[in-house]
Structures are given as structure tokens and as C-alpha cells.
Scaffold this motif. Sequence first.
Motif, PDB file in Angstrom:
ATOM      1  N   GLY A  47     -12.191  -0.731   2.587  1.00  0.00           N
ATOM      2  CA  GLY A  47     -12.322   0.590   2.082  1.00  0.00           C
ATOM      3  C   GLY A  47     -10.961   1.318   2.070  1.00  0.00           C
ATOM      4  N   VAL A  48      -9.894   0.735   2.471  1.00  0.00           N
ATOM      5  CA  VAL A  48      -8.495   0.802   2.236  1.00  0.00           C
ATOM      6  C   VAL A  48      -8.065   0.370   0.774  1.00  0.00           C
ATOM      7  CG1 VAL A  48      -6.180   0.630   2.720  1.00  0.00           C
ATOM      8  CG2 VAL A  48      -7.931   0.962   4.509  1.00  0.00           C
ATOM      9  N   ASP A  49      -8.457  -0.746   0.471  1.00  0.00           N
ATOM     10  CA  ASP A  49      -8.369  -1.521  -0.559  1.00  0.00           C
ATOM     11  C   ASP A  49      -8.537  -0.831  -2.126  1.00  0.00           C
ATOM     12  OD1 ASP A  49      -8.277  -4.604  -1.987  1.00  0.00           O
ATOM     13  OD2 ASP A  49      -9.606  -3.144  -2.972  1.00  0.00           O
ATOM     14  N   ARG A  50      -9.790  -0.024  -1.820  1.00  0.00           N
ATOM     15  CA  ARG A  50     -10.184   0.884  -3.074  1.00  0.00           C
ATOM     16  C   ARG A  50      -9.179   1.946  -3.209  1.00  0.00           C
ATOM     17  NH1 ARG A  50     -12.790   5.476  -2.691  1.00  0.00           N
ATOM     18  NH2 ARG A  50     -13.281   5.876  -0.539  1.00  0.00           N
ATOM     19  N   LEU A  51      -8.384   2.576  -2.513  1.00  0.00           N
ATOM     20  CA  LEU A  51      -7.483   3.486  -2.594  1.00  0.00           C
ATOM     21  C   LEU A  51      -6.177   3.239  -3.393  1.00  0.00           C
ATOM     22  CD1 LEU A  51      -7.954   5.029   1.091  1.00  0.00           C
ATOM     23  CD2 LEU A  51      -9.186   5.600  -0.907  1.00  0.00           C
ATOM     24  N   ARG A  52      -6.094   1.757  -3.392  1.00  0.00           N
ATOM     25  CA  ARG A  52      -4.688   1.278  -4.152  1.00  0.00           C
ATOM     26  C   ARG A  52      -4.627   1.638  -5.386  1.00  0.00           C
ATOM     27  NH1 ARG A  52      -2.040  -3.427  -0.793  1.00  0.00           N
ATOM     28  NH2 ARG A  52      -0.703  -3.030  -2.995  1.00  0.00           N
ATOM     29  N   LEU A  53      -3.789   2.392  -6.108  1.00  0.00           N
ATOM     30  CA  LEU A  53      -3.461   2.391  -7.621  1.00  0.00           C
ATOM     31  C   LEU A  53      -3.358   1.010  -8.345  1.00  0.00           C
ATOM     32  CD1 LEU A  53      -3.484   3.934 -10.278  1.00  0.00           C
ATOM     33  CD2 LEU A  53      -1.168   4.271  -9.754  1.00  0.00           C
ATOM     34  N   ASP A  54      -2.469   0.336  -7.591  1.00  0.00           N
ATOM     35  CA  ASP A  54      -1.954  -0.962  -8.172  1.00  0.00           C
ATOM     36  C   ASP A  54      -3.261  -1.976  -8.512  1.00  0.00           C
ATOM     37  OD1 ASP A  54      -2.144  -1.445  -5.508  1.00  0.00           O
ATOM     38  OD2 ASP A  54      -0.237  -2.351  -5.458  1.00  0.00           O
ATOM     39  N   LEU A  55      -4.047  -2.124  -7.481  1.00  0.00           N
ATOM     40  CA  LEU A  55      -5.147  -2.885  -7.522  1.00  0.00           C
ATOM     41  C   LEU A  55      -6.283  -2.485  -8.374  1.00  0.00           C
ATOM     42  CD1 LEU A  55      -5.349  -4.326  -3.596  1.00  0.00           C
ATOM     43  CD2 LEU A  55      -4.092  -5.297  -5.744  1.00  0.00           C
ATOM     44  N   ASN A  56      -6.342  -1.057  -8.309  1.00  0.00           N
ATOM     45  CA  ASN A  56      -7.584  -0.700  -9.131  1.00  0.00           C
ATOM     46  C   ASN A  56      -7.072  -0.909 -10.848  1.00  0.00           C
ATOM     47  OD1 ASN A  56      -9.969   1.016  -8.011  1.00  0.00           O
ATOM     48  ND2 ASN A  56      -7.919   1.199  -6.448  1.00  0.00           N
ATOM     49  N   LEU A  57      -5.675  -0.875 -11.042  1.00  0.00           N
ATOM     50  CA  LEU A  57      -5.448  -0.975 -12.338  1.00  0.00           C
ATOM     51  C   LEU A  57      -5.477  -2.376 -12.615  1.00  0.00           C
ATOM     52  CD1 LEU A  57      -1.936   1.213 -12.509  1.00  0.00           C
ATOM     53  CD2 LEU A  57      -4.233   1.661 -13.496  1.00  0.00           C
ATOM     54  N   LEU A  58      -5.353  -3.404 -11.775  1.00  0.00           N
ATOM     55  CA  LEU A  58      -5.607  -4.622 -12.061  1.00  0.00           C
ATOM     56  C   LEU A  58      -6.952  -5.058 -12.224  1.00  0.00           C
ATOM     57  CD1 LEU A  58      -3.213  -6.437  -9.425  1.00  0.00           C
ATOM     58  CD2 LEU A  58      -2.865  -6.538 -12.217  1.00  0.00           C
ATOM     59  N   ASP A  59      -7.784  -4.254 -11.658  1.00  0.00           N
ATOM     60  CA  ASP A  59      -9.310  -4.459 -11.754  1.00  0.00           C
ATOM     61  C   ASP A  59      -9.642  -4.109 -13.314  1.00  0.00           C
ATOM     62  OD1 ASP A  59      -9.602  -5.373  -9.204  1.00  0.00           O
ATOM     63  OD2 ASP A  59     -10.470  -3.305  -8.335  1.00  0.00           O
ATOM     64  N   LEU A  60      -8.949  -3.298 -14.062  1.00  0.00           N
ATOM     65  CA  LEU A  60      -9.176  -3.069 -15.294  1.00  0.00           C
ATOM     66  C   LEU A  60      -8.917  -3.986 -16.489  1.00  0.00           C
ATOM     67  CD1 LEU A  60      -8.088   0.796 -15.554  1.00  0.00           C
ATOM     68  CD2 LEU A  60     -10.428  -0.227 -15.214  1.00  0.00           C
ATOM     69  N   THR A  61      -8.186  -4.907 -15.912  1.00  0.00           N
ATOM     70  CA  THR A  61      -7.662  -6.054 -16.962  1.00  0.00           C
ATOM     71  C   THR A  61      -8.385  -7.189 -16.952  1.00  0.00           C
ATOM     72  OG1 THR A  61      -6.166  -7.296 -15.029  1.00  0.00           O
ATOM     73  CG2 THR A  61      -5.298  -5.275 -16.123  1.00  0.00           C
ATOM     74  N   PRO A  62      -8.284  -8.065 -18.203  1.00  0.00           N
ATOM     75  CA  PRO A  62      -9.117  -9.213 -18.353  1.00  0.00           C
ATOM     76  C   PRO A  62      -8.956 -10.228 -17.493  1.00  0.00           C
ATOM     77  CG  PRO A  62      -7.972  -8.428 -20.481  1.00  0.00           C
ATOM     78  CD  PRO A  62      -7.366  -7.775 -19.101  1.00  0.00           C
TER      79      PRO A  62
ATOM     80  N   PHE B 214       0.914  -1.085  -0.069  1.00  0.00           N
ATOM     81  CA  PHE B 214      -0.099   0.090   0.149  1.00  0.00           C
ATOM     82  C   PHE B 214       0.892   1.224   0.018  1.00  0.00           C
ATOM     83  CE2 PHE B 214      -2.241   3.482   1.828  1.00  0.00           C
ATOM     84  CZ  PHE B 214      -3.494   3.466   1.353  1.00  0.00           C
ATOM     85  N   THR B 215       2.005   1.238   0.885  1.00  0.00           N
ATOM     86  CA  THR B 215       2.654   2.472   0.920  1.00  0.00           C
ATOM     87  C   THR B 215       3.575   2.641  -0.331  1.00  0.00           C
ATOM     88  OG1 THR B 215       2.888   1.978   3.227  1.00  0.00           O
ATOM     89  CG2 THR B 215       4.498   3.289   2.267  1.00  0.00           C
ATOM     90  N   ASP B 216       3.847   1.406  -1.200  1.00  0.00           N
ATOM     91  CA  ASP B 216       4.457   1.675  -2.392  1.00  0.00           C
ATOM     92  C   ASP B 216       3.364   2.660  -3.503  1.00  0.00           C
ATOM     93  OD1 ASP B 216       6.854   0.245  -1.704  1.00  0.00           O
ATOM     94  OD2 ASP B 216       5.757  -1.486  -2.515  1.00  0.00           O
ATOM     95  N   ASN B 217       2.358   2.620  -3.100  1.00  0.00           N
ATOM     96  CA  ASN B 217       1.333   3.155  -3.909  1.00  0.00           C
ATOM     97  C   ASN B 217       1.384   5.074  -3.594  1.00  0.00           C
ATOM     98  OD1 ASN B 217      -0.665   1.726  -5.812  1.00  0.00           O
ATOM     99  ND2 ASN B 217       0.298   0.448  -3.850  1.00  0.00           N
ATOM    100  N   LEU B 218       2.274   5.339  -2.546  1.00  0.00           N
ATOM    101  CA  LEU B 218       2.164   6.678  -1.968  1.00  0.00           C
ATOM    102  C   LEU B 218       3.371   7.412  -2.103  1.00  0.00           C
ATOM    103  CD1 LEU B 218       0.560   6.063   1.649  1.00  0.00           C
ATOM    104  CD2 LEU B 218      -0.555   6.468  -0.372  1.00  0.00           C
ATOM    105  N   SER B 219       3.843   7.102  -3.507  1.00  0.00           N
ATOM    106  CA  SER B 219       5.421   7.620  -3.435  1.00  0.00           C
ATOM    107  C   SER B 219       5.134   9.257  -4.123  1.00  0.00           C
ATOM    108  CB  SER B 219       5.930   6.879  -4.733  1.00  0.00           C
ATOM    109  OG  SER B 219       5.227   6.908  -5.898  1.00  0.00           O
ATOM    110  N   GLY B 220       5.217  10.062  -3.441  1.00  0.00           N
ATOM    111  CA  GLY B 220       4.773  11.736  -3.611  1.00  0.00           C
ATOM    112  C   GLY B 220       3.308  11.972  -3.734  1.00  0.00           C
ATOM    113  N   HIS B 221       3.095  13.061  -3.001  1.00  0.00           N
ATOM    114  CA  HIS B 221       1.594  13.431  -2.887  1.00  0.00           C
ATOM    115  C   HIS B 221       1.712  14.870  -3.183  1.00  0.00           C
ATOM    116  CE1 HIS B 221       2.936  14.439   1.248  1.00  0.00           C
ATOM    117  NE2 HIS B 221       3.370  12.945   1.054  1.00  0.00           N
ATOM    118  N   PRO B 222       2.262  15.758  -4.129  1.00  0.00           N
ATOM    119  CA  PRO B 222       2.341  17.245  -4.244  1.00  0.00           C
ATOM    120  C   PRO B 222       0.981  17.772  -4.702  1.00  0.00           C
ATOM    121  CG  PRO B 222       2.921  16.078  -6.440  1.00  0.00           C
ATOM    122  CD  PRO B 222       2.748  14.948  -5.472  1.00  0.00           C
TER     123      PRO B 222
END
Length: 219
Positions: free
Chosen positions: A173-188, A92-100
Motif C-alpha cells: 500500500g505504501v509501495d504504490r505511492l512511490r514515484l520512482d517505483l511507479n516510473l520503473l513499472d512503466l519501463t520494459p 521513500f522519503t526521497d520521493n517527498l521533496s516538496g508538497h506544495p
Amino acid sequence: MNRPPVVSAQEWQTARDALLVKEKEHTRALDALAAERRRLPMVRLAPGYRFTAPDGSAVDFAELFEGRRQLVVYHFMLEPGSDHVCDGCSSFTDNLSGHPHLSPRDTALALMSPAPQEQISLVRKRFGWTIPWYSAFGNSLYADLGLGGMFGVSVFLREGEEIFRTYYTSGRGVDRLRLDLNLLDLTPYGRQEEWEDSPQGWPQTPTMQWMRHRDEYGS
């Protein structure tokens, strides 16, 4: 391993347009939930909580806001004296690289754990994270808020020296905030986990069994 059916471009566009109708309904539902979330009441926290900052200094709660009015905290599972580093929290923290883009909206982002800063610093250096990570070791915040040692996201509002708790979520509720898992949800094939509703023959493994610390995947 099965794969989606192959169709013409026109057939694909028709199916895509039908799904888009449902996606827009979902987006509007999320907007409505966000509107309700903004109207939640809040709880005033007792004064006096002290934390240990990454540089080892003792800071009060207001300093975690870095001069801003809003603070989003991810509660990283790291217990005092334990050598277990949660791979879910790490990923999860790997998804938080920078927050400008939070700062212009008067919002700060930080990590927090009940472990002492000596433990936290080892994990932070291992993965090279620069996001502020505070230790709640020695204060009663986790007990007072009923956090236990679990992961979650808390939101706080500051008005002068007063701190208010406005929101908390954990689990999905935390799961839905993750970019990586949300990107995977777009894949076949999606996240390729057993809980997902996928067609017969799609690749699937037990939930989260595949996830590792990022320096443990190998090639």
C-alpha cells in the motif's frame, strides 16, 4: 540479456491500444477503491499526545496539522538507540521533496518516528530533507495504534481539538505511492526484481537488494 520484440509502428500501436483498455479498467477500479476509502469510518484519538518538533520544541497533535484539517504521516522506521537507518524508508522519503499542492486541499504531510529528535536530526541533516519530521519518543501513540516499529502511512482528520484516525496502510500500500517505483513499472525491464512476472532472460535480482541510501550508490 533479452529484450522486447521489435515490430512495426502499426503493430506497436495495436498492442498499446489493447493494453490501454486494461489500464483504463484498472484506473476505474482504483477510483472505486478511493471512493470506498473516503467512506471509511474513523476513530477518535485520546487527547494528550505530545511530540518533539524538528526545532526541539514540544508540540501537541493538533500542531502537526499546521492549521490544516487533514494530515498524512509517513512512519519512518527509526528505533530509539538504533544506528540502523532504513534504506527503504530513506528512498521513500526521497520521493517527498516538496508538497506544495497538498496545502490548497487543506492537507499537511509529515514524517514521524519513535526515535528521539536527536537521532532524527542526524538522518535529516545527512540527506538534506526539509519535510517536517516529528518524534513520538515518550508518548504512547505507536503502541495505542498498534504500529510497532514498522513503516506505514497514516491519515488523520482534525476537527477543532479533536483528532481522528481515518486510514492506515503499509507494505505494498505504501509501495504504490512511490514515484520512482511507479516510473520503473512503466519501463520494459520494470523494477528488475525476482518477484516480478517478467519474460525469461529479463534482468532480475532479489527484492530490494539493489536499493541503497542515495549517497551510497557511487557513480
